[in-house]
Design a protein around this motif. Structure first.
Motif, PDB file in Angstrom:
ATOM      1  N   PHE A 196       0.666  -1.172  -0.072  1.00 28.23           N
ATOM      2  CA  PHE A 196      -0.027  -0.088   0.019  1.00 28.23           C
ATOM      3  C   PHE A 196       0.901   1.177  -0.002  1.00 28.23           C
ATOM      4  CE2 PHE A 196      -3.072   2.950   2.420  1.00 28.23           C
ATOM      5  CZ  PHE A 196      -4.092   3.027   1.220  1.00 28.23           C
ATOM      6  N   GLY A 197       2.005   1.192   0.991  1.00 28.53           N
ATOM      7  CA  GLY A 197       2.747   2.274   0.814  1.00 28.53           C
ATOM      8  C   GLY A 197       3.570   2.732  -0.625  1.00 28.53           C
ATOM      9  N   VAL A 198       3.843   1.898  -1.303  1.00 24.76           N
ATOM     10  CA  VAL A 198       4.275   2.212  -2.734  1.00 24.76           C
ATOM     11  C   VAL A 198       3.228   2.417  -3.514  1.00 24.76           C
ATOM     12  CG1 VAL A 198       5.481   0.955  -4.655  1.00 24.76           C
ATOM     13  CG2 VAL A 198       6.290   0.314  -2.311  1.00 24.76           C
ATOM     14  N   ALA A 199       2.076   2.020  -3.422  1.00 27.58           N
ATOM     15  CA  ALA A 199       0.908   2.460  -4.222  1.00 27.58           C
ATOM     16  C   ALA A 199       0.726   3.986  -4.155  1.00 27.58           C
ATOM     17  CB  ALA A 199      -0.300   1.676  -3.914  1.00 27.58           C
ATOM     18  N   ILE A 200       0.905   4.335  -2.800  1.00 26.45           N
ATOM     19  CA  ILE A 200       0.572   5.776  -2.277  1.00 26.45           C
ATOM     20  C   ILE A 200       1.588   6.503  -3.087  1.00 26.45           C
ATOM     21  CG2 ILE A 200       0.706   7.450  -0.528  1.00 26.45           C
ATOM     22  CD1 ILE A 200      -0.745   5.363   1.365  1.00 26.45           C
ATOM     23  N   LEU A 201       2.835   5.960  -3.155  1.00 27.38           N
ATOM     24  CA  LEU A 201       4.007   6.765  -3.503  1.00 27.38           C
ATOM     25  C   LEU A 201       3.900   7.025  -5.228  1.00 27.38           C
ATOM     26  CD1 LEU A 201       7.067   7.740  -2.603  1.00 27.38           C
ATOM     27  CD2 LEU A 201       7.978   5.579  -3.700  1.00 27.38           C
ATOM     28  N   ALA A 202       3.318   5.766  -5.863  1.00 24.51           N
ATOM     29  CA  ALA A 202       3.033   6.008  -7.131  1.00 24.51           C
ATOM     30  C   ALA A 202       1.826   7.022  -7.543  1.00 24.51           C
ATOM     31  CB  ALA A 202       2.400   4.676  -7.807  1.00 24.51           C
ATOM     32  N   THR A 203       1.159   7.236  -6.346  1.00 22.80           N
ATOM     33  CA  THR A 203      -0.067   8.515  -6.597  1.00 22.80           C
ATOM     34  C   THR A 203       0.753   9.672  -6.551  1.00 22.80           C
ATOM     35  OG1 THR A 203      -0.609   8.541  -4.447  1.00 22.80           O
ATOM     36  CG2 THR A 203      -1.835   6.810  -5.762  1.00 22.80           C
ATOM     37  N   GLU A 407       8.232   7.594   3.390  1.00 25.30           N
ATOM     38  CA  GLU A 407       9.458   7.436   3.273  1.00 25.30           C
ATOM     39  C   GLU A 407      10.231   6.270   3.872  1.00 25.30           C
ATOM     40  OE1 GLU A 407      10.263   9.905   1.301  1.00 25.30           O
ATOM     41  OE2 GLU A 407      11.437  11.301   2.467  1.00 25.30           O
ATOM     42  N   ILE A 408       9.451   5.794   4.795  1.00 26.65           N
ATOM     43  CA  ILE A 408       9.542   4.205   5.236  1.00 26.65           C
ATOM     44  C   ILE A 408       9.617   3.201   4.362  1.00 26.65           C
ATOM     45  CG2 ILE A 408       9.217   2.703   7.079  1.00 26.65           C
ATOM     46  CD1 ILE A 408       8.829   4.959   8.964  1.00 26.65           C
ATOM     47  N   SER A 409       8.381   3.389   3.599  1.00 27.07           N
ATOM     48  CA  SER A 409       8.249   2.318   2.425  1.00 27.07           C
ATOM     49  C   SER A 409       9.186   2.345   1.504  1.00 27.07           C
ATOM     50  CB  SER A 409       6.649   2.706   1.853  1.00 27.07           C
ATOM     51  OG  SER A 409       6.261   1.638   1.235  1.00 27.07           O
ATOM     52  N   GLU A 410       9.603   3.681   0.934  1.00 31.53           N
ATOM     53  CA  GLU A 410      10.536   3.704   0.164  1.00 31.53           C
ATOM     54  C   GLU A 410      11.859   3.015   0.436  1.00 31.53           C
ATOM     55  OE1 GLU A 410      11.623   5.107  -3.898  1.00 31.53           O
ATOM     56  OE2 GLU A 410       9.926   4.172  -3.127  1.00 31.53           O
ATOM     57  N   ILE A 411      12.409   3.280   1.637  1.00 36.43           N
ATOM     58  CA  ILE A 411      13.579   2.926   2.327  1.00 36.43           C
ATOM     59  C   ILE A 411      13.439   1.302   2.164  1.00 36.43           C
ATOM     60  CG2 ILE A 411      14.938   2.409   4.148  1.00 36.43           C
ATOM     61  CD1 ILE A 411      14.255   5.548   5.032  1.00 36.43           C
ATOM     62  N   LEU A 412      12.448   0.706   2.461  1.00 41.36           N
ATOM     63  CA  LEU A 412      12.304  -0.862   2.684  1.00 41.36           C
ATOM     64  C   LEU A 412      12.335  -1.538   1.104  1.00 41.36           C
ATOM     65  CD1 LEU A 412       9.574  -1.212   5.410  1.00 41.36           C
ATOM     66  CD2 LEU A 412      11.962  -1.465   5.477  1.00 41.36           C
ATOM     67  N   HIS A 413      11.984  -0.517   0.233  1.00 37.82           N
ATOM     68  CA  HIS A 413      11.688  -1.254  -1.170  1.00 37.82           C
ATOM     69  C   HIS A 413      12.781  -0.719  -2.318  1.00 37.82           C
ATOM     70  CE1 HIS A 413       7.634  -2.194   0.829  1.00 37.82           C
ATOM     71  NE2 HIS A 413       7.910  -3.272   0.119  1.00 37.82           N
ATOM     72  N   ASP A 414      13.531   0.292  -1.883  1.00 40.12           N
ATOM     73  CA  ASP A 414      14.226   0.683  -3.038  1.00 40.12           C
ATOM     74  C   ASP A 414      15.465   1.621  -2.218  1.00 40.12           C
ATOM     75  OD1 ASP A 414      15.435   1.839  -5.368  1.00 40.12           O
ATOM     76  OD2 ASP A 414      14.065   3.388  -5.344  1.00 40.12           O
ATOM     77  N   LEU A 415      16.290   0.740  -1.461  1.00 43.17           N
ATOM     78  CA  LEU A 415      17.150   1.396  -0.693  1.00 43.17           C
ATOM     79  C   LEU A 415      18.414   1.975  -1.591  1.00 43.17           C
ATOM     80  CD1 LEU A 415      18.434   1.836   2.317  1.00 43.17           C
ATOM     81  CD2 LEU A 415      19.391  -0.424   2.028  1.00 43.17           C
ATOM     82  N   SER A 416      18.470   1.637  -2.786  1.00 45.01           N
ATOM     83  CA  SER A 416      19.607   2.059  -3.619  1.00 45.01           C
ATOM     84  C   SER A 416      19.089   3.461  -4.196  1.00 45.01           C
ATOM     85  CB  SER A 416      19.888   1.371  -5.016  1.00 45.01           C
ATOM     86  OG  SER A 416      18.651   1.067  -5.567  1.00 45.01           O
TER      87      SER A 416
END
Length: 442
Positions: A196-203, A407-416
């Protein structure tokens, strides 16, 4: 601060300012992100909630910035806000991020989408997509190199045109959609792992643009009053449009087909609804929409560079702080940032850059939202505020909490990607030290 800001023309009234907010937010995202949001969310219900959550987060963020903006009417937006609240070094890093990375990345991404859709619409070879993107971005640059009444008028025109297909898609979905995919879960594809966090990031890419108006405060008539109204009402209009289009899509296509068609989802829907001509008209409207969004970015981000240069805090500051006397616009700043955008179009993946850019800019947004509390403490009676938000302190707390969640969701899924963004911001520190020493010596 230098005195060049006084040479800017206050050519943006309420209508143009509202059009800038709505027109800059509504670009490619609502048309191209339906598939990716649904793939990350895993179901249409979660995807709809992601669009709503992204809108609420954006509204809370926009209202928080509107309150701060009503107290500071200089050109530069977040660069100015953070500098005045936290000091010059933090203001510089916020401006550095926007000028070197965030602004050009957004320009290049939107221009790249324009190029892709342009060659598809006219049946050209995909090799022409990059030249088309560069031409589109350069065209908008030319509009912004003349008096800003033209860029303001262009924004109103493109915003009006882009609302037509949105209204059509909403009406078709509401009254003629036959799939009723609300509640469907995506199956049989690789997807849904983002959460859900990454979906929000996409929006948030689709909602990006609400802050651009703050960057041009020096060109807004009565900014203490106009800026808050334009930001708040502009975001509300966009939320209604986005949720309405998403509902229309879910009424018209199955969940798996939405993910399958990806970036072509709304085009496929429009072609089914209104025939080949309808699909082509939607494509033309989206092209115009993208030019309007580009216009908002080109109006806005070079003003951050101009403000930094006006303070002597950017390489070649004397050049970038110049105002063209005929157009009363910062043309050298405009074309420097357009050049960065063109380089990103040629040598990078703009879509990837936007995800990284969203992360970096929200780091500074969080500082701004915290700044609401600092300014309230300094001015408890609100004597300096032209606009006082409702539901204080809940709205800035929501903006902070929602931003941290993303931000936490992005850290967990795209650390690079996070690491890249931090490095880009960190490079600004030695640049600031060098420039500030040179300014002190002068």
């Amino acid at each position: 601060m230098g005195n060049n800001e006084e040479k800017l023309n206050r050519g943006f009234g309420l209508s143009a300012s509202l059009a800038l907010v709505v027109g800059t937010i509504i670009g490619s995202g609502i048309f191209f992100k339906q598939g990716s949001v649904l793939a990350s969310a895993g179901s249409t219900t979660s995807a709809m909630m992601a669009w709503i959550a992204g809108g609420i987060l954006t509204l809370a963020s926009g209202i928080s910035v509107a309150e701060i903006g009503s107290q500071m009417d200089q050109t530069g937006g977040i660069y100015i806000y953070i500098e005045k609240i936290y000091g010059k070094i933090w203001g510089f890093l916020a401006g550095w991020m926007q000028v070197i990375f965030y602004g050009p990345a957004m320009m290049s991404s939107i221009a790249a989408y324009f190029g892709i859709l342009f060659v598809d619409l006219f049946g050209l070879s995909k090799t022409f997509a990059i030249p088309a993107a560069i031409i589109g971005l350069s065209f908008v640059g030319i509009i912004n190199s003349v008096p800003n009444r033209f860029s303001a008028g262009f924004q109103i025109l493109t915003t009006t045109i882009k609302m037509l297909p949105i209204i059509a898609l909403i009406i078709f979905g509401l009254f003629f959609g036959q799939h009723d995919a609300i509640g469907q879960t995506v199956s049989g594809i690789t997807g849904g792992q983002g959460g859900f966090g990454v979906a929000i990031l996409a929006t948030l890419f689709a909602y990006d643009g609400w802050v651009t108006l703050a960057n041009i405060s020096g060109e807004i008539k009565n900014p203490q009053k106009v800026l808050p109204k334009a930001i708040v009402f502009g975001i509300l209009i966009v939320i209604v449009a986005y949720v309405g289009v998403s509902f229309g899509v879910y009424q018209s296509l199955s969940a798996n087909n939405i993910v399958k068609f990806g970036q072509n989802t709304t085009l496929y829907m429009a072609t089914n609804a209104f025939g080949v001509i309808g699909g082509r008209l939607l494509s033309v409207a989206v092209l115009i929409s993208l030019l309007g969004t580009l216009n908002g970015k080109v109006v806005s981000f070079p003003r951050v560079l101009f403000a930094m240069a006006n303070d002597g805090l950017f390489p070649f500051a004397q050049q970038f702080s110049k105002i063209n006397m005929r157009s009363r616009t910062p043309n050298k700043a405009i074309w420097f940032m357009i050049s960065l955008g063109i380089l990103m179009i040629i040598f990078t993946n703009p879509d990837r850059l936007t995800d990284i850019a969203i992360f970096t800019t929200f780091l500074f947004y969080i500082l701004v939202f915290i700044g609401v509390f600092k300014l309230r403490k300094q001015d408890p009676l609100g004597e300096r505020r032209g606009f006082s938000m409702p539901l204080y302190p809940w709205l800035p707390l929501l903006a902070i909490g929602g931003s941290l969640y993303v931000e936490i969701s992005e850290i967990l899924h795209d650390l690079s990607g996070v690491a890249i963004s931090i490095v880009i911001v960190a490079i600004g520190y030695p640049v600031y030290k060098f420039l500030s020493r040179r300014t002190d010596n002068n």
